[in-house]
Scaffold this motif. Structure first.
Motif, PDB file in Angstrom:
ATOM      1  N   PRO A 163       0.850  -1.202   0.000  1.00 57.06           N
ATOM      2  CA  PRO A 163       0.000   0.000   0.000  1.00 57.06           C
ATOM      3  C   PRO A 163       0.882   1.249   0.000  1.00 57.06           C
ATOM      4  N   GLU A 164       0.385   2.332  -0.607  1.00 50.31           N
ATOM      5  CA  GLU A 164       1.217   3.507  -0.863  1.00 50.31           C
ATOM      6  C   GLU A 164       1.920   4.054   0.374  1.00 50.31           C
ATOM      7  N   ASP A 165       1.208   4.211   1.498  1.00 46.57           N
ATOM      8  CA  ASP A 165       1.870   4.814   2.660  1.00 46.57           C
ATOM      9  C   ASP A 165       2.975   3.915   3.204  1.00 46.57           C
ATOM     10  N   PHE A 166       2.801   2.596   3.101  1.00 41.05           N
ATOM     11  CA  PHE A 166       3.856   1.681   3.546  1.00 41.05           C
ATOM     12  C   PHE A 166       4.993   1.619   2.531  1.00 41.05           C
ATOM     13  N   ALA A 167       4.663   1.745   1.254  1.00 39.40           N
ATOM     14  CA  ALA A 167       5.694   1.791   0.209  1.00 39.40           C
ATOM     15  C   ALA A 167       6.616   2.988   0.430  1.00 39.40           C
ATOM     16  N   LEU A 168       6.036   4.137   0.786  1.00 41.89           N
ATOM     17  CA  LEU A 168       6.833   5.344   1.025  1.00 41.89           C
ATOM     18  C   LEU A 168       7.775   5.163   2.213  1.00 41.89           C
ATOM     19  N   ILE A 169       7.311   4.457   3.245  1.00 38.55           N
ATOM     20  CA  ILE A 169       8.169   4.180   4.404  1.00 38.55           C
ATOM     21  C   ILE A 169       9.340   3.294   3.977  1.00 38.55           C
ATOM     22  N   LEU A 170       9.058   2.281   3.173  1.00 41.00           N
ATOM     23  CA  LEU A 170      10.104   1.381   2.686  1.00 41.00           C
ATOM     24  C   LEU A 170      11.121   2.145   1.832  1.00 41.00           C
ATOM     25  N   LEU A 171      10.638   3.086   1.029  1.00 38.12           N
ATOM     26  CA  LEU A 171      11.507   3.827   0.119  1.00 38.12           C
ATOM     27  C   LEU A 171      12.261   4.969   0.802  1.00 38.12           C
ATOM     28  N   ASN A 172      11.822   5.382   1.987  1.00 36.48           N
ATOM     29  CA  ASN A 172      12.488   6.461   2.746  1.00 36.48           C
ATOM     30  C   ASN A 172      12.837   5.924   4.130  1.00 36.48           C
ATOM     31  N   PRO A 173      13.755   4.973   4.173  1.00 39.83           N
ATOM     32  CA  PRO A 173      13.989   4.223   5.404  1.00 39.83           C
ATOM     33  C   PRO A 173      14.810   4.987   6.438  1.00 39.83           C
ATOM     34  N   LEU A 174      14.821   4.412   7.628  1.00 39.62           N
ATOM     35  CA  LEU A 174      15.778   4.827   8.647  1.00 39.62           C
ATOM     36  C   LEU A 174      17.157   4.483   8.102  1.00 39.62           C
ATOM     37  N   GLN A 175      18.150   5.258   8.409  1.00 43.83           N
ATOM     38  CA  GLN A 175      19.491   4.958   7.911  1.00 43.83           C
ATOM     39  C   GLN A 175      20.157   3.920   8.812  1.00 43.83           C
ATOM     40  N   SER A 176      20.792   2.977   8.185  1.00 37.64           N
ATOM     41  CA  SER A 176      21.488   1.935   8.930  1.00 37.64           C
ATOM     42  C   SER A 176      22.952   1.948   8.503  1.00 37.64           C
ATOM     43  N   ALA A 177      23.846   2.010   9.483  1.00 39.92           N
ATOM     44  CA  ALA A 177      25.272   2.053   9.183  1.00 39.92           C
ATOM     45  C   ALA A 177      25.760   0.726   8.611  1.00 39.92           C
ATOM     46  N   GLU A 178      25.109  -0.347   9.013  1.00 40.23           N
ATOM     47  CA  GLU A 178      25.517  -1.679   8.562  1.00 40.23           C
ATOM     48  C   GLU A 178      24.292  -2.578   8.543  1.00 40.23           C
ATOM     49  N   PRO A 179      24.324  -3.640   7.759  1.00 40.50           N
ATOM     50  CA  PRO A 179      23.193  -4.573   7.778  1.00 40.50           C
ATOM     51  C   PRO A 179      23.098  -5.230   9.155  1.00 40.50           C
ATOM     52  N   LEU A 180      21.898  -5.268   9.678  1.00 40.89           N
ATOM     53  CA  LEU A 180      21.689  -5.880  10.985  1.00 40.89           C
ATOM     54  C   LEU A 180      21.458  -7.382  10.833  1.00 40.89           C
ATOM     55  N   SER A 181      22.042  -8.149  11.732  1.00 44.03           N
ATOM     56  CA  SER A 181      21.733  -9.576  11.770  1.00 44.03           C
ATOM     57  C   SER A 181      20.245  -9.700  12.134  1.00 44.03           C
ATOM     58  N   PRO A 182      19.630 -10.859  11.881  1.00 41.96           N
ATOM     59  CA  PRO A 182      18.221 -11.015  12.264  1.00 41.96           C
ATOM     60  C   PRO A 182      17.981 -10.685  13.745  1.00 41.96           C
ATOM     61  N   GLU A 183      18.891 -11.112  14.602  1.00 43.27           N
ATOM     62  CA  GLU A 183      18.726 -10.854  16.045  1.00 43.27           C
ATOM     63  C   GLU A 183      18.762  -9.355  16.336  1.00 43.27           C
ATOM     64  N   ARG A 184      19.696  -8.645  15.693  1.00 41.87           N
ATOM     65  CA  ARG A 184      19.804  -7.202  15.921  1.00 41.87           C
ATOM     66  C   ARG A 184      18.639  -6.452  15.269  1.00 41.87           C
ATOM     67  N   PHE A 185      18.103  -6.982  14.184  1.00 39.03           N
ATOM     68  CA  PHE A 185      16.927  -6.392  13.547  1.00 39.03           C
ATOM     69  C   PHE A 185      15.749  -6.425  14.530  1.00 39.03           C
ATOM     70  N   VAL A 186      15.558  -7.572  15.178  1.00 35.16           N
ATOM     71  CA  VAL A 186      14.479  -7.707  16.169  1.00 35.16           C
ATOM     72  C   VAL A 186      14.728  -6.759  17.344  1.00 35.16           C
ATOM     73  N   LYS A 187      15.984  -6.681  17.787  1.00 35.34           N
ATOM     74  CA  LYS A 187      16.332  -5.796  18.907  1.00 35.34           C
ATOM     75  C   LYS A 187      16.066  -4.336  18.524  1.00 35.34           C
ATOM     76  N   ALA A 188      16.420  -3.950  17.305  1.00 35.89           N
ATOM     77  CA  ALA A 188      16.164  -2.581  16.838  1.00 35.89           C
ATOM     78  C   ALA A 188      14.662  -2.301  16.790  1.00 35.89           C
ATOM     79  N   THR A 189      13.891  -3.293  16.365  1.00 34.89           N
ATOM     80  CA  THR A 189      12.430  -3.143  16.334  1.00 34.89           C
ATOM     81  C   THR A 189      11.908  -2.879  17.740  1.00 34.89           C
TER      82      THR A 189
END
Length: 131
Positions: free
Chosen positions: A52-78
């Motif tokens: 959906p458009e509003d979620f697409a815009l969030i995906l396209l204008n993301p939070l900046q990440s210095a490095e790819p997060l491991s799955p565990e760190r992705f959950v922790k960041a969430t």
């Protein structure tokens, strides 16, 4: 095909067993903002086109990440971005949103997405890949 906003949120709400659509919306916004920081180029655009458009815009204008997060760190960041969340509830949030995203993407697109992510994200999307 683009999912309608209500359909997307209903799926997230059902999978996350949320009490209301606002909780599903909050989880979707946080998870998609974090996911967007991990995807680049055409793959991110192709996935956005299915949301959906509003979620697409969030995906396209993301939070900046210095490095790819491991799955565990992705959950922790969430959990850090969702007020009152624990590691356990954040894992639930991530799973509810990413499994809905996986349904919106076809298998080929999901494979391309997983190639851009660190090992282990297949489980977060609810699509374990053979090793």
């Amino acid at each position: 095909m683009t999912l309608r906003r209500e359909t997307f949120l209903d799926q997230v709400k059902e999978r996350g067993k949320y009490d209301n659509p606002q909780e599903a919306d909050r989880a979707a916004r946080v998870v998609l903002a974090l996911l967007g920081a991990h995807l680049v180029g055409e793959i991110r655009a192709q996935l956005a086109a299915r949301l959906p458009e509003d979620f697409a815009l969030i995906l396209l204008n993301p939070l900046q990440s210095a490095e790819p997060l491991s799955p565990e760190r992705f959950v922790k960041a969430t959990s850090a971005w969702i007020e009152g969340a624990t590691a356990q509830t954040a894992a639930w949030d991530v799973s509810a949103v990413l499994s809905t995203v996986a349904d919106a993407a076809d298998d080929d697109l999901l494979s391309e997405i997983l190639l851009q992510l660190p090992t282990g994200y297949d489980l977060l999307f609810g699509r374990p890949q053979p090793t």
